[in-house]
Design an enzyme around this catalytic site. Structure first.
Site, PDB file in Angstrom:
ATOM      1  N   LYS A  19     -10.857  -4.907  -1.679  1.00  0.00           N
ATOM      2  CA  LYS A  19     -10.479  -5.906  -0.684  1.00  0.00           C
ATOM      3  C   LYS A  19     -10.848  -5.466   0.744  1.00  0.00           C
ATOM      4  O   LYS A  19     -11.159  -4.300   0.979  1.00  0.00           O
ATOM      5  CB  LYS A  19      -8.980  -6.178  -0.800  1.00  0.00           C
ATOM      6  CG  LYS A  19      -8.601  -6.838  -2.127  1.00  0.00           C
ATOM      7  CD  LYS A  19      -7.104  -7.130  -2.167  1.00  0.00           C
ATOM      8  CE  LYS A  19      -6.697  -7.834  -3.443  1.00  0.00           C
ATOM      9  NZ  LYS A  19      -5.255  -8.145  -3.434  1.00  0.00           N
ATOM     10  N   ARG A  95      -6.073  -1.117 -14.513  1.00  0.00           N
ATOM     11  CA  ARG A  95      -4.804  -1.575 -13.927  1.00  0.00           C
ATOM     12  C   ARG A  95      -3.886  -0.391 -13.647  1.00  0.00           C
ATOM     13  O   ARG A  95      -3.147  -0.381 -12.661  1.00  0.00           O
ATOM     14  CB  ARG A  95      -4.158  -2.635 -14.796  1.00  0.00           C
ATOM     15  CG  ARG A  95      -5.011  -3.934 -14.725  1.00  0.00           C
ATOM     16  CD  ARG A  95      -4.423  -5.113 -15.402  1.00  0.00           C
ATOM     17  NE  ARG A  95      -3.169  -5.571 -14.882  1.00  0.00           N
ATOM     18  CZ  ARG A  95      -2.999  -6.302 -13.779  1.00  0.00           C
ATOM     19  NH1 ARG A  95      -4.038  -6.623 -13.039  1.00  0.00           N
ATOM     20  NH2 ARG A  95      -1.799  -6.706 -13.417  1.00  0.00           N
ATOM     21  N   ARG A 112      -3.796   1.582  -4.824  1.00  0.00           N
ATOM     22  CA  ARG A 112      -2.957   0.856  -3.869  1.00  0.00           C
ATOM     23  C   ARG A 112      -2.076   1.810  -3.068  1.00  0.00           C
ATOM     24  O   ARG A 112      -1.829   1.580  -1.888  1.00  0.00           O
ATOM     25  CB  ARG A 112      -2.149  -0.216  -4.589  1.00  0.00           C
ATOM     26  CG  ARG A 112      -3.071  -1.345  -5.064  1.00  0.00           C
ATOM     27  CD  ARG A 112      -2.343  -2.407  -5.815  1.00  0.00           C
ATOM     28  NE  ARG A 112      -3.230  -3.514  -6.122  1.00  0.00           N
ATOM     29  CZ  ARG A 112      -3.207  -4.168  -7.271  1.00  0.00           C
ATOM     30  NH1 ARG A 112      -2.348  -3.835  -8.221  1.00  0.00           N
ATOM     31  NH2 ARG A 112      -4.038  -5.163  -7.479  1.00  0.00           N
ATOM     32  N   ASN A 122      -3.526  -4.753  -0.107  1.00  0.00           N
ATOM     33  CA  ASN A 122      -3.236  -3.755  -1.133  1.00  0.00           C
ATOM     34  C   ASN A 122      -4.486  -3.169  -1.792  1.00  0.00           C
ATOM     35  O   ASN A 122      -4.449  -2.729  -2.931  1.00  0.00           O
ATOM     36  CB  ASN A 122      -2.256  -4.313  -2.168  1.00  0.00           C
ATOM     37  CG  ASN A 122      -2.805  -5.476  -2.953  1.00  0.00           C
ATOM     38  OD1 ASN A 122      -3.920  -5.942  -2.715  1.00  0.00           O
ATOM     39  ND2 ASN A 122      -2.029  -5.953  -3.906  1.00  0.00           N
ATOM     40  N   HIS A 125      -8.212  -5.633  -6.222  1.00  0.00           N
ATOM     41  CA  HIS A 125      -7.822  -6.619  -7.238  1.00  0.00           C
ATOM     42  C   HIS A 125      -8.392  -6.110  -8.549  1.00  0.00           C
ATOM     43  O   HIS A 125      -9.529  -5.645  -8.592  1.00  0.00           O
ATOM     44  CB  HIS A 125      -8.419  -7.990  -6.924  1.00  0.00           C
ATOM     45  CG  HIS A 125      -8.389  -8.921  -8.096  1.00  0.00           C
ATOM     46  ND1 HIS A 125      -7.300  -9.711  -8.367  1.00  0.00           N
ATOM     47  CD2 HIS A 125      -9.297  -9.157  -9.076  1.00  0.00           C
ATOM     48  CE1 HIS A 125      -7.547 -10.405  -9.472  1.00  0.00           C
ATOM     49  NE2 HIS A 125      -8.753 -10.086  -9.916  1.00  0.00           N
TER      50      HIS A 125
END
Length: 160
Positions: A19, A95, A112, A122, A125
């Site tokens: 991000k 994840r 994160r 954060n 994604h």
């Protein structure tokens, strides 16, 4: 008596987006190095500037929720980097590396926790299912999967 072999798990694919906060923070290299050190192979990589219409399409299930307007504004605030990754149990492992969405709840060493600033900033994604990974990778990498007519300079859906 036949000898049974232990099947080797086939690698799976997933999608990840770095991000704008992590791009601005110059964390791309550290994130990719961590991925490779954890056995992921980068299949495709691309940077792009997202538009509000693209973000609405990508995060369609979140549009209309109270937290969405700041999220959309953040996602169009700078470049993002999309990665299609391959590796064993790619979705679950990625994840785990990404960590909890809220940086304050993310485990030490996760992307994160290391690179995020809070919500919605954060850092990354990561797709939550194989269906989402396929949809998101196609949307991000296939230039014709979804294009906002405004990206072509068209006005109100007509070619100008």
């Amino acid at each position: 008596m036949t000898e049974q072999s232990n099947p080797i798990p086939a690698p799976s694919r997933t999608f990840m987006m770095i991000k704008p906060d992590a791009v601005r923070g110059r964390s791309i290299g550290a994130i990719i190095a961590t991925l490779e050190n954890h056995g992921f192979e980068v299949v495709r990589i691309r940077d792009r500037q997202l538009t509000p219409a693209f973000v609405d399409h990508f995060y369609a299930e979140h549009v209309g929720k109270p937290y969405y307007p700041p999220h959309q504004a953040f996602m169009v605030s700078g470049l993002v980097v999309g990665l299609e990754l391959r590796g064993e149990n790619a979705i679950g492992r990625l994840r785990g590396l990404a960590g909890a969405s809220d940086r304050a709840k993310a485990l030490q060493g996760t992307f994160r926790q290391r690179f995020g600033r809070g919500m919605p900033e954060n850092a990354v994604h990561s797709s939550d299912s194989s269906e989402a990974a396929l949809r998101e990778a196609q949307l991000f990498f296939d230039t014709f999967a979804y294009r906002d007519p405004r990206e072509f300079g068209a006005d109100e859906g007509t070619c100008g």
